[in-house]
Design an enzyme around this catalytic site. Sequence first.
Site, PDB file in Angstrom:
ATOM      1  N   SER A   1       0.815  -1.219   0.000  1.00  0.00           N
ATOM      2  CA  SER A   1       0.000   0.000   0.000  1.00  0.00           C
ATOM      3  C   SER A   1       0.846   1.265   0.000  1.00  0.00           C
ATOM      4  O   SER A   1       0.311   2.348   0.200  1.00  0.00           O
ATOM      5  CB  SER A   1      -0.928   0.010   1.218  1.00  0.00           C
ATOM      6  OG  SER A   1      -0.179   0.095   2.401  1.00  0.00           O
TER       7      SER A   1
ATOM      8  N   LYS B   1      -6.485   3.266   8.733  1.00  0.00           N
ATOM      9  CA  LYS B   1      -5.599   4.289   8.175  1.00  0.00           C
ATOM     10  C   LYS B   1      -6.229   5.673   8.254  1.00  0.00           C
ATOM     11  O   LYS B   1      -5.561   6.655   8.618  1.00  0.00           O
ATOM     12  CB  LYS B   1      -5.261   3.941   6.724  1.00  0.00           C
ATOM     13  CG  LYS B   1      -4.406   2.693   6.561  1.00  0.00           C
ATOM     14  CD  LYS B   1      -4.208   2.351   5.095  1.00  0.00           C
ATOM     15  CE  LYS B   1      -3.354   1.101   4.940  1.00  0.00           C
ATOM     16  NZ  LYS B   1      -3.176   0.717   3.523  1.00  0.00           N
TER      17      LYS B   1
END
Length: 797
Positions: free
Chosen positions: A682, A725
């Site tokens: 990511s 996140k």
Amino acid sequence: MYSQQPYSNKESIVIPLFEIVVYPHSRTKLLIDKITGEILSTEMKNGEPVYAIGLTVKSDKQPPDLSEDDLYRTGNLFQIISLQPADEEYLISVKAIQRVKTSSLYLKDDGLFYATYEPVPDIRDLDENFREALMVDVKKTIHDISSRFQSSEELTGPITEMNSIDQIMGYVMPFMPIKVSEKQDLLETVSVRERYLTFLYVLTKQKENINLQIEVAKKVAEKVNKSHREAMLREQLKVIQEELNDNEDSVSGEGGYRERIESSEMPDEVKKKALSELKKLENGGGHNPETPVIKNYLDILLDLPWSIEEKKSIDIAEARNVLESNHNGLEKVKERIIQHLAVMKLKHEKQGSILLFTGPPGTGKTSLGKSIADALGRKYVRVSLGGVKDEAEIRGHRRTYVGALPGRIVQGIRKAGTKNPVFVLDEIDKLSSSYSGDPASALLEVLDPEQNGTFSDHYLEVPYDLSEVLFIATANSLASIPWPLLDRMEIIEISGYTKNEKLAIAKDHLLPSILEEHGLDADKLVIEDDALKLIVDKYTREAGVRGLKKQLARTARFVSERIVSGKAELPYVVKADMLTQILGKELIRQEEARKENVPGVVTGLAWTPVGGDILFIEGTFMPGKGKLTLTGQLGDVMKESAHISLSLVRSRLASTVNSFDFITSDIHIHVPSGATPKDGPSAGVTLFTALTSLITGKAVDPKLAMTGEITLSGAVLPVGGIKEKVLAAHMAGIKKVILPKENERDLEDVPEDARNELTFVTVETIEDVLKEALGIDLPRSMASHTGSSSLVPVHNI
């Protein structure tokens, strides 16, 4: 060089012999310590014969405690035939060349003994005729001894071919049950005549001992047979007395087994098995050694529930209230449980799929099972599978084993006393396999709705219906669960709690429990909301609430001591500025958005097992040869993302940025902190933006964070952990977040308060990323970029 040629009087290494005496002209194998083995191994590489001295140890002392006085001075000169490592030791094969006596013996600093020696020759005082007569007597005596034992011919067969008494002595003496000192005396005897006669005497004495043991064994057997005969007569007498009604306490009447079995609700197959075992019990009598085993088996069969009590109707509204009152947050999890209960209500409680709650420790997986039991009004059973490595723990032991018991599944049902409890299999990911079998494989039948209607426990030996049991499993990770077992369960992920959810859990559940455990109440201790928030933010870092509970317990202990000592006024109010005194310095350092970024620095988002986090990717360049350096303990996936990013930058930006020379410049990318391992698919978008910022000299807004993976063609792929996140970005003061287009749907999982305070920009290609982050309008590549991808989205590790 410590190994010597024969008959030299130079220094030689000593091999201590424990509980063994070796005789000349014999071969044997020994285990020696690693240091001695390495020395001899080095010597053998020279290609010349290697020798050592073998001396027997007098006492039972071990190598670290040995001294020169603990070894006999007379031994053998060994020629090392072969040597090979074995675990922490060496296995050597040696040949005893001849008897020697040490002139000097000493222990060196390396912990090994060394000695000088001289040969000890035999005194040849035996004529050939007498030697041959002794040889005949020795062989005959050995064969007489061996004839007393079965399968001994293969051991004594080689003796027939031997033509030396010394050779026979070296072959036989290691098996003689005599003291080491007596064996050593035989070795030190230099007179051939005396040594051979002593050896023959040892053999003859051993033969007499064996004859005596056989005679005693016969007498013992006769007494045992007599006792058995008396026991049989007593049993016959007992049967006669029962027929004459002199003894009313029969085996079956004493326990009432027959009446209990007949009146039980066992299936016909099980009842037939129980009556068969009862018949064995009745026929065996009171002195039958199997009586306790049979009684225990019948007790378990009778204790097990074989029919379902009157079913209670599932009240969905009540179940929802129980889950809401017992658990804060976890809205999707609770909704999935309600759906499962609704299906059970429609199917008349046939269980259907098995639920598997998976998530970090302390997130309430086990307590959810207890809440489901309360909501259904059923009995609750929990079995911890952590560390279980024996299949019998699941399926039970066969009754042929001493101390056999049913498996944990059947024992749990027996403990519950009902056929349809809520059965929690805790820590199912902690199962392991061993030589005793694979318990995970045994669970396949338990957790398969198509098979568990006829579950077979080795102890019961009859099928047991588990289809009415509501099984719930818990696990911290799916990685260690075998796929066939995982395929039988429906996975419900519990990712963790947000800060607001933890605060609510602390106020509604943890704090009342802590106060009760420490003899306090709300009139004695009050913790302000600001203090609770600070404990959550600065003293715990976890997905669950176990650490939070520990910190609240520390606070309660501090206050309890103050109250008992008379140093506090009631109620004792804990404020945020008092936590340093109570709990010490803050334990958690939360990353925050920087006030200003320089070119080459970009804020990324990461997922961790205890929630989300932000990280800074930093880049710089210097004169060099086009080398890319990566630091910060990056995993293979992140390294690949960095190389893909550099290739994209060079292919798409090299022609537009004339001021940067990739050939004569080295690029260095670092991801703090360097001591923390980092990996996951990511960081591609962040790495690409950092490189672009570096070579263009344009800085990225410090309040902007991003996540996403890129392909070599420039497409942005979706990633996992969006909720964690985004929450990390919100806590760090980030104002704008760049996400892959396909992750837009994951924003529904983000709490509304955090979602309203952030601006989200979704992107499909790197052109979208650069336009939003750096204001660069990059022409699109000839390759087609689409937001969708045939790849399955992968999650950060």
